[in-house]
Write a protein that holds these residues in place. Structure first.
Motif, PDB file in Angstrom:
ATOM      1  N   GLY A   3      59.394  58.766 -11.770  1.00 56.94           N
ATOM      2  CA  GLY A   3      58.926  59.786 -11.758  1.00 56.94           C
ATOM      3  C   GLY A   3      60.443  60.256 -10.571  1.00 56.94           C
ATOM      4  N   SER A   4      59.764  61.431  -9.470  1.00 56.19           N
ATOM      5  CA  SER A   4      60.692  62.032  -9.234  1.00 56.19           C
ATOM      6  C   SER A   4      59.714  63.193  -8.274  1.00 56.19           C
ATOM      7  N   ILE A   5      60.255  63.722  -7.141  1.00 60.93           N
ATOM      8  CA  ILE A   5      59.489  64.323  -6.049  1.00 60.93           C
ATOM      9  C   ILE A   5      59.816  65.567  -6.509  1.00 60.93           C
ATOM     10  N   ALA A   6      60.983  65.594  -7.508  1.00 60.70           N
ATOM     11  CA  ALA A   6      61.165  67.064  -8.256  1.00 60.70           C
ATOM     12  C   ALA A   6      60.097  67.362  -8.843  1.00 60.70           C
ATOM     13  N   SER A   7      59.225  66.602  -9.300  1.00 59.05           N
ATOM     14  CA  SER A   7      57.973  67.669 -10.105  1.00 59.05           C
ATOM     15  C   SER A   7      56.805  67.532  -9.653  1.00 59.05           C
ATOM     16  N   VAL A   8      56.796  68.126  -8.177  1.00 62.54           N
ATOM     17  CA  VAL A   8      56.398  69.109  -7.377  1.00 62.54           C
ATOM     18  C   VAL A   8      57.015  70.028  -6.133  1.00 62.54           C
ATOM     19  N   LYS A   9      58.368  69.472  -6.360  1.00 54.84           N
ATOM     20  CA  LYS A   9      58.998  70.900  -5.282  1.00 54.84           C
ATOM     21  C   LYS A   9      59.699  71.462  -6.558  1.00 54.84           C
ATOM     22  N   GLY A  10      60.094  72.531  -6.108  1.00 55.16           N
ATOM     23  CA  GLY A  10      60.960  73.846  -6.733  1.00 55.16           C
ATOM     24  C   GLY A  10      62.459  73.192  -6.799  1.00 55.16           C
ATOM     25  N   PHE A  11      62.725  72.739  -7.236  1.00 57.18           N
ATOM     26  CA  PHE A  11      64.305  72.824  -6.177  1.00 57.18           C
ATOM     27  C   PHE A  11      65.110  73.483  -7.882  1.00 57.18           C
ATOM     28  N   PRO A  12      65.993  74.306  -7.604  1.00 52.36           N
ATOM     29  CA  PRO A  12      67.338  75.903  -8.092  1.00 52.36           C
ATOM     30  C   PRO A  12      67.879  74.798  -9.081  1.00 52.36           C
ATOM     31  N   GLY A  13      67.596  74.517 -10.601  1.00 52.26           N
ATOM     32  CA  GLY A  13      68.661  74.334 -11.496  1.00 52.26           C
ATOM     33  C   GLY A  13      67.845  72.691 -11.755  1.00 52.26           C
ATOM     34  N   LEU A  24      55.527  62.917 -16.639  1.00 53.11           N
ATOM     35  CA  LEU A  24      55.306  61.087 -16.160  1.00 53.11           C
ATOM     36  C   LEU A  24      53.449  61.346 -15.840  1.00 53.11           C
ATOM     37  N   HIS A  25      53.623  62.290 -14.700  1.00 51.27           N
ATOM     38  CA  HIS A  25      51.910  62.095 -14.376  1.00 51.27           C
ATOM     39  C   HIS A  25      50.810  62.644 -15.524  1.00 51.27           C
ATOM     40  N   SER A  26      51.242  62.768 -15.939  1.00 52.15           N
ATOM     41  CA  SER A  26      49.971  62.808 -16.881  1.00 52.15           C
ATOM     42  C   SER A  26      49.824  61.764 -18.257  1.00 52.15           C
ATOM     43  N   PHE A  27      50.759  61.202 -18.624  1.00 52.23           N
ATOM     44  CA  PHE A  27      51.031  60.263 -18.887  1.00 52.23           C
ATOM     45  C   PHE A  27      49.963  58.935 -18.115  1.00 52.23           C
ATOM     46  N   ALA A  28      50.551  59.307 -17.243  1.00 58.66           N
ATOM     47  CA  ALA A  28      50.201  57.692 -16.286  1.00 58.66           C
ATOM     48  C   ALA A  28      48.571  58.035 -16.341  1.00 58.66           C
ATOM     49  N   ARG A  29      47.725  59.225 -16.239  1.00 61.89           N
ATOM     50  CA  ARG A  29      46.495  59.112 -16.405  1.00 61.89           C
ATOM     51  C   ARG A  29      45.799  58.824 -17.009  1.00 61.89           C
ATOM     52  N   GLY A  30      46.787  59.054 -19.108  1.00 62.05           N
ATOM     53  CA  GLY A  30      45.845  58.948 -20.342  1.00 62.05           C
ATOM     54  C   GLY A  30      46.050  57.740 -20.295  1.00 62.05           C
ATOM     55  N   TRP A  31      47.263  57.031 -20.090  1.00 59.97           N
ATOM     56  CA  TRP A  31      47.568  55.478 -20.183  1.00 59.97           C
ATOM     57  C   TRP A  31      46.254  54.455 -19.841  1.00 59.97           C
ATOM     58  N   LEU A  32      47.037  55.521 -18.784  1.00 56.84           N
ATOM     59  CA  LEU A  32      45.310  54.523 -16.722  1.00 56.84           C
ATOM     60  C   LEU A  32      43.968  54.511 -17.655  1.00 56.84           C
TER      61      LEU A  32
END
Length: 111
Positions: A3-13, A24-32
């Protein structure tokens, strides 16, 4: 998964990139849940700012300093630090670690 910390931070652009990494976090929960009967663990490793050779070509000193200013540790991470975390998740040492998002980012995602 990477993944990337960009998934939880609001980086412009970076909104499209961030959304793809957040998925990916949603996929992980489902696949788990889908793979639990097969003893397959699913985790997401999310690196922060990592010093790489390409940065030497793309970033000037001001840009590097800006990225480092976002990191509570005060300096970028190194590829070896990400590799160590990945090896932990792949090893038996993490046999009871399942469904986590591991942020290896010097604390950036925490603030």
């Amino acid at each position: 998964m990477t993944g990337s910390i960009a998934s939880v931070k609001g980086f412009p652009g970076f909104s499209v990139y961030a959304a793809s990494k957040a998925a990916l976090h949603s996929f992980a929960r489902g696949w788990l849940n889908e793979l639990k009967g097969r003893n397959i663990r699913v985790n997401v490793l999310s690196p922060g700012q990592i010093a790489t050779p390409i940065q030497e070509q793309l970033f000037d000193n001001d840009t590097k300093r800006y990225f480092e200013s976002l990191i509570p540790r005060g300096k970028m991470g190194y590829p070896e630090e990400i590799a160590t975390a990945a090896l932990f998740l792949a090893s038996d040492d993490s046999s009871f670690v399942n469904g986590v998002g591991l942020y290896v980012d010097g604390g950036t995602s925490a603030i």
